[in-house]
Design an enzyme around this catalytic site. Structure first.
Site, PDB file in Angstrom:
ATOM      1  N   HIS A 102       0.878  -1.173   0.000  1.00 16.57           N
ATOM      2  CA  HIS A 102       0.000   0.000   0.000  1.00 16.57           C
ATOM      3  C   HIS A 102       0.919   1.228   0.000  1.00 16.57           C
ATOM      4  CE1 HIS A 102      -2.249  -3.016   2.397  1.00 16.57           C
ATOM      5  NE2 HIS A 102      -3.364  -2.435   1.996  1.00 16.57           N
ATOM      6  N   ASP A 105       2.271   2.003   3.406  1.00 14.90           N
ATOM      7  CA  ASP A 105       3.208   1.068   4.058  1.00 14.90           C
ATOM      8  C   ASP A 105       4.634   1.548   3.902  1.00 14.90           C
ATOM      9  OD1 ASP A 105       1.003  -0.625   4.171  1.00 14.90           O
ATOM     10  OD2 ASP A 105       1.633  -1.798   2.415  1.00 14.90           O
ATOM     11  N   HIS A 272     -10.858 -14.034   4.160  1.00 10.61           N
ATOM     12  CA  HIS A 272     -12.062 -13.254   3.833  1.00 10.61           C
ATOM     13  C   HIS A 272     -13.192 -14.190   3.421  1.00 10.61           C
ATOM     14  CE1 HIS A 272      -9.559  -9.393   2.708  1.00 10.61           C
ATOM     15  NE2 HIS A 272      -9.344  -9.818   3.929  1.00 10.61           N
ATOM     16  N   ASP A 297      -4.829 -13.752  -2.460  1.00 13.54           N
ATOM     17  CA  ASP A 297      -4.145 -13.394  -1.218  1.00 13.54           C
ATOM     18  C   ASP A 297      -4.149 -14.656  -0.364  1.00 13.54           C
ATOM     19  OD1 ASP A 297      -3.484 -10.844  -1.862  1.00 13.54           O
ATOM     20  OD2 ASP A 297      -4.666  -9.869  -0.297  1.00 13.54           O
TER      21      ASP A 297
END
Ligand code: XUL
Ligand code: CO
Length: 449
Positions: A102, A105, A272, A297
């Protein structure tokens, strides 16, 4: 590029002789060819910058326990730049070809977007040099539109226009960075794009806003010649009580209804999927059925702890199922990879544990690949499916599939068939044996690996 900053030798492939897992791969042998491609080509592993280099291993009840070799830097910018060197040394020591980050980050924030962008660009300069020196590539980058308190009620679904505008400016710069660093994909995870409570939320208006936001991103990518694959990352809840990109099916419906389906694919995450009440395989299958599989992911949850734990994958049953889907698809997605959106548990706090945890994740997926390849080679699931749906290959079944059947023709066919014949038209699926056969493939394939 400084080397051996972590004081760890390049992680070797050691094979399966020892049962005790250490700093070596048992199954991941990068250049080994499986089902026509090398393991490296099938798996395309990526390291998630935010977890591996940023995560302090906090939990809601305790401070961080992580011990990292760059902890001694006090100036935020010095630290940000040094961490880029540490990160690239990590990728090459581990032997992964990709990383993901990101914007927030990698560099600290200034007071204005202009100041923040200037700091970000300095760090991106360092990344660009490191990419050239090592050949490590950017699987995807993204923009954090959820960490800073201004995003308290979302970004592209915020009820505050100033915040929407700021988020758009922030993403614009991230897209420019994607272009500059040759990102293969670009991810939108709707960090706080959802609601806490429906009574104070105009759901339709917020969804219209975020769709407009995505159209602006598509337009800008075209304008600057960015050809990274755009992806939505579904998640049902956490941090908000309801996230708009609930799961694969919801995200696909959103993209289709706002004329975005041909511009996006999905980045699917194991934990998720579980939060949405699905298996990881379910999410991947749904995306495949719609031609929307983008990237993965790789992580897992814990059945005993109900939140988004982002554990490193170690469940061979799940990695087998995921890799079965990937082999059936031919790849993870047009430019997809397995990004370890994962962190070690709070009790695994040494710097070396970062390597150990990634090795376990990589080995678990390499093992899943070996098992799934063997299953495909034997055609076990393919045969089972062909048999289970064989009644659609001819007669009344074929007329349903080829579109010639009508309610009247089906009524005519069914009116006089006795109940006993209908029951005889159904067969047992022997489901317990199916599950056991998959166990047998895991045990036997890995026993011989
Ligand atoms: C959060 C999550 C994110 C995205 C990128 O649960 O998965 O890290 O992958 O924003
Ligand atoms: Co993720």
């Amino acid at each position: 590029m400084a080397e051996n900053l972590w004081n760890i030798e390049k992680i070797p492939y050691v094979g399966t002789e020892s049962l005790r897992q250490g700093l070596g791969f048992r199954y991941y042998d990068a250049d080994r060819v499986v089902a026509g491609k090398t393991m490296r080509e099938w798996l395309r592993f990526g390291v998630a910058y935010w977890h591996t280099f940023e995560q302090r291993l906090v939990d809601p009840f305790g401070e961080g326990t992580a011990s990292r070799p760059f902890d001694s830097y006090s100036d935020p910018m010095d630290r940000a730049l040094a961490k880029i060197d540490y990160s690239f040394d990590f990728y090459t020591t581990l032997g992964v070809d990709y990383f993901c980050f990101h914007d927030r980050d990698i560099a600290p924030e200034g007071d204005t977007l202009r100041e923040t962008n200037a700091m970000l660009d300095k760090v991106v300069d360092r990344i660009e040099e490191a990419q050239k020196a090592t050949g490590v590539k950017l699987l995807w980058n993204t923009s954090s539109l959820f960490t800073n308190r201004r995003f308290v009620s979302g970004a592209a679904t915020s009820p505050f226009a100033e915040i929407y505008s700021y988020a758009a400016g922030q993403v614009k710069h991230s897209l420019e960075i994607a272009k500059r660093l040759g990102a293969e994909n670009y991810v939108f995870w709707g960090g706080r794009e959802g609601y806490e409570n429906l009574w104070n939320t105009d759901l339709k208006r917020e969804q219209d806003h975020i769709a407009r936001f995505f159209h602006m991103c598509v337009d800008y990518a075209q304008e600057i010649g960015l050809d990274a694959q755009f992806m939505l990352e579904p998640k049902p809840k956490e941090p908000t009580s309801h996230q708009y990109d609930y799961d694969a099916a919801t995200s696909i419906a959103f993209l289709q209804s706002y004329d975005l389906a041909d511009k996006f694919k999905l980045n699917l995450e194991g934990n998720h999927a579980n939060l949405a009440g699905h298996t990881y395989q379910h999410e991947i299958r749904v995306a495949r059925a719609a031609g929307m599989l983008g990237s993965l992911d790789a992580n897992q949850g814990d059945k005993l702890l109900g939140w988004d734990l982002d554990e490193f994958p170690s469940d061979l049953y799940e990695t087998t199922a995921v890799m079965w889907e990937v082999l059936a698809e031919g790849s993870i997605g047009p430019h997809g990879g397995l990004n370890f959106d994962a962190k070690p548990r709070r009790t695994s706090f040494t710097a070396e544990d970062l390597f150990r945890a990634h090795i376990v994740g990589m080995d678990s997926y390499a093992a899943g690949l070996l098992v799934a390849a063997r299953m495909h080679e034997d055609g076990y699931i393919e045969d089972l499916l062909a048999d289970r749906y064989s009644s659609f290959g001819s007669g009344i079944g074929a007329s349903i599939e080829d579109g010639t059947a009508t309610l009247a023709s089906l009524e005519e066919h069914s009116l006089d068939i006795p109940q006993a014949d209908l029951v005889a038209a159904t067969t047992s699926d022997h489901l317990e044996c199916v599950k056991a056969t998959i166990n047998n493939y895991i045990v036997d394939t890995l026993g011989r690996a």
